[in-house]
Design an enzyme around this catalytic site. Structure first.
Site, short mmCIF file in Angstrom:
data_model
loop_
_atom_site.label_atom_id
_atom_site.label_comp_id
_atom_site.label_asym_id
_atom_site.label_seq_id
_atom_site.Cartn_x
_atom_site.Cartn_y
_atom_site.Cartn_z
N MET A 207 -32.09 -91.74 -62.51
CA MET A 207 -30.95 -92.09 -61.45
C MET A 207 -30.37 -90.89 -60.85
O MET A 207 -29.84 -90.01 -61.50
CB MET A 207 -30.01 -92.86 -62.06
CG MET A 207 -30.22 -94.09 -62.95
SD MET A 207 -28.74 -95.22 -63.60
CE MET A 207 -28.85 -94.15 -65.15
N GLN B 72 -39.57 -87.24 -63.05
CA GLN B 72 -39.95 -88.26 -62.06
C GLN B 72 -40.01 -87.47 -60.60
O GLN B 72 -38.95 -86.72 -60.27
CB GLN B 72 -38.97 -89.51 -61.75
CG GLN B 72 -39.46 -90.48 -60.86
CD GLN B 72 -38.48 -91.65 -60.50
OE1 GLN B 72 -37.24 -91.32 -60.05
NE2 GLN B 72 -38.71 -92.86 -60.85
N CYS C 75 -37.62 -96.55 -54.95
CA CYS C 75 -36.23 -96.11 -54.20
C CYS C 75 -36.53 -96.72 -52.81
O CYS C 75 -37.24 -96.30 -51.91
CB CYS C 75 -36.11 -94.58 -54.06
SG CYS C 75 -34.43 -94.22 -53.19
N LYS D 136 -43.17 -95.89 -61.13
CA LYS D 136 -42.07 -96.94 -61.26
C LYS D 136 -42.08 -97.50 -59.88
O LYS D 136 -41.99 -96.97 -58.90
CB LYS D 136 -40.78 -96.21 -61.57
CG LYS D 136 -39.53 -97.02 -61.75
CD LYS D 136 -38.34 -96.28 -62.20
CE LYS D 136 -37.39 -97.12 -62.41
NZ LYS D 136 -36.63 -97.81 -61.25
N HIS E 40 -39.23 -102.51 -61.67
CA HIS E 40 -37.77 -102.97 -61.43
C HIS E 40 -37.92 -104.41 -60.80
O HIS E 40 -38.56 -104.47 -59.71
CB HIS E 40 -36.97 -102.23 -60.13
CG HIS E 40 -35.59 -102.55 -60.28
ND1 HIS E 40 -34.66 -101.53 -59.96
CD2 HIS E 40 -35.09 -103.76 -60.30
CE1 HIS E 40 -33.52 -102.13 -59.68
NE2 HIS E 40 -33.84 -103.46 -59.75
N ARG F 71 -27.94 -98.36 -65.11
CA ARG F 71 -26.44 -97.78 -65.26
C ARG F 71 -25.75 -98.28 -66.22
O ARG F 71 -24.59 -97.62 -66.57
CB ARG F 71 -25.72 -98.41 -63.85
CG ARG F 71 -26.39 -97.07 -62.80
CD ARG F 71 -26.11 -97.68 -61.24
NE ARG F 71 -26.46 -96.65 -60.50
CZ ARG F 71 -27.46 -96.28 -60.19
NH1 ARG F 71 -28.78 -96.97 -60.70
NH2 ARG F 71 -27.83 -95.38 -59.28
#
Length: 337
Positions: A13, A65, A95, A134, A166, A229
């Site tokens: 993150m 990453q 992203c 990812k 995700h 998170r």
């Protein structure tokens, strides 16, 4: 190629999972995988490479990453990342921010599986690390799964065996990164079907997972769960992770003292680390910002957070602000905290 099990991990993150946060999480869980923030190839090729590659030895297993879409640059970066000592190299294809899109990487790359395959091949050709990807389950408002299957199929042919998914679409126009974490619906069943279609690949589920009960349910079919998170707002969630990892991966936890660690023990363990970092010119604010949620849901937790985020106290830039926060907390703490 044999992939490493990744039963539980903390998501990469930006502005969150820096080296201080990762060291903090490692003090809570010994076996959870931790990830760096996304670092672009440009930052490594043209920027302060040594600073971007820095991490603490205690962080292992730790993955780097990277964000980028130039196979040559990614290949060169793969060499540096391996030399730095990381355990995994992860490519960001998830992203959705417009700034990232302008750099032609992140989620927009899902529409270019051949390019992503070339990127994966370039990284694998230049290092011995396992290269993982990812990504999201789709783009914009298209909920068909054809593109997703095509993407995973082509990228796996290039040698990627582990996909961190995700379980939301990425909406490239009209939604902010924050809105992209909340507005597109979670569709775990899509990832479950993906696993059934590609049973020989490893799929790590990411998105909206916040409780131990949810983790245990998803691990009935997924190869692993990646927590976002919630690991920052409620980091003590990680205190159960080693037990879950040991059970799923079939090993015994040898240190009973480690298993009985309290929140206060975690801070005590990090004391010498914090003093070392302060002596090297780091700020106490940066070191401790990921500690704010440690006493989430506990009596006195709000007072602890207030002290540890007090800008006046933080200006002194020393360990005393932590002692002051713990003193507030200790008045309310139970022995098991």
């Amino acid at each position: 190629m044999t992939f490493k099990p990744r039963t539980l991990s903390v998501a990469p993150m930006i502005d969150w999972t820096d080296r201080h946060c990762r060291r903090f999480h490692r003090a809570i869980s010994q076996h959870t995988w931790v990830y760096t923030e996304m670092i672009t190839t440009g930052a490594l090729v043209f920027g302060d490479r040594k600073r971007f590659l820095a991490f603490n030895e205690e962080e292992h297993p730790v993955a780097f990453q990277v964000g980028g879409s130039d196979p040559d640059h990614l290949g060169q970066c793969a060499k540096w990342i391996e030399q730095a000592g990381y355990d995994e190299l992860n490519l960001n294809v998830g992203c959705p921010s417009e700034r990232v899109q302008k750099g032609s990487f992140g989620a927009c790359l899902m529409a270019e599986p051949d390019l992503v395959a070339d990127c994966v091949k370039a990284m694998r050709d230049n290092c011995q690390l396992e290269v993982t990807v990812k990504h999201r389950i789709g783009l914009d408002y298209d909920e068909t799964e054809t593109m997703l299957y095509d993407f995973v199929g082509k990228v796996s042919e290039a040698g990627c065996q582990t996909f961190i998914v995700h379980a939301r679409n990425a909406v490239l126009k009209g939604l902010s990164p924050k809105e992209n974490r909340d507005i597109p619906p979670l569709r775990y069943e899509v990832v479950k079907r993906l696993k059934q279609h590609f049973p020989s690949l490893q799929f790590i589920l990411n998105g909206g997972i916040t409780t131990i009960e949810e983790i245990q349910a998803h691990l009935q079919w997924a190869d692993g769960c990646m927590i976002g998170r919630e690991a920052y707002s409620n980091p003590w969630l990680l205190a159960r992770f080693d037990e879950i990892i040991a059970e799923k991966e079939g090993f015994e936890l040898g240190n009973t003292a480690e298993q009985a660690k309290t929140r206060f023990d975690v801070i005590d363990e990090l004391r010498s680390y914090a003093h070392q970092q302060l002596s090297q010119g780091e700020s106490i604010r940066n070191i401790t910002k990921s500690w704010l949620g440690l006493f989430h849901g506990q009596a006195g937790g709000r007072l602890y957070r207030q002290v540890l985020s007090d800008s006046t106290l933080l200006k002194a830039n020393n360990w005393q602000v932590v002692e002051d926060a713990l003193a507030k907390m200790a008045k309310h703490a139970s022995p098991m905290q």
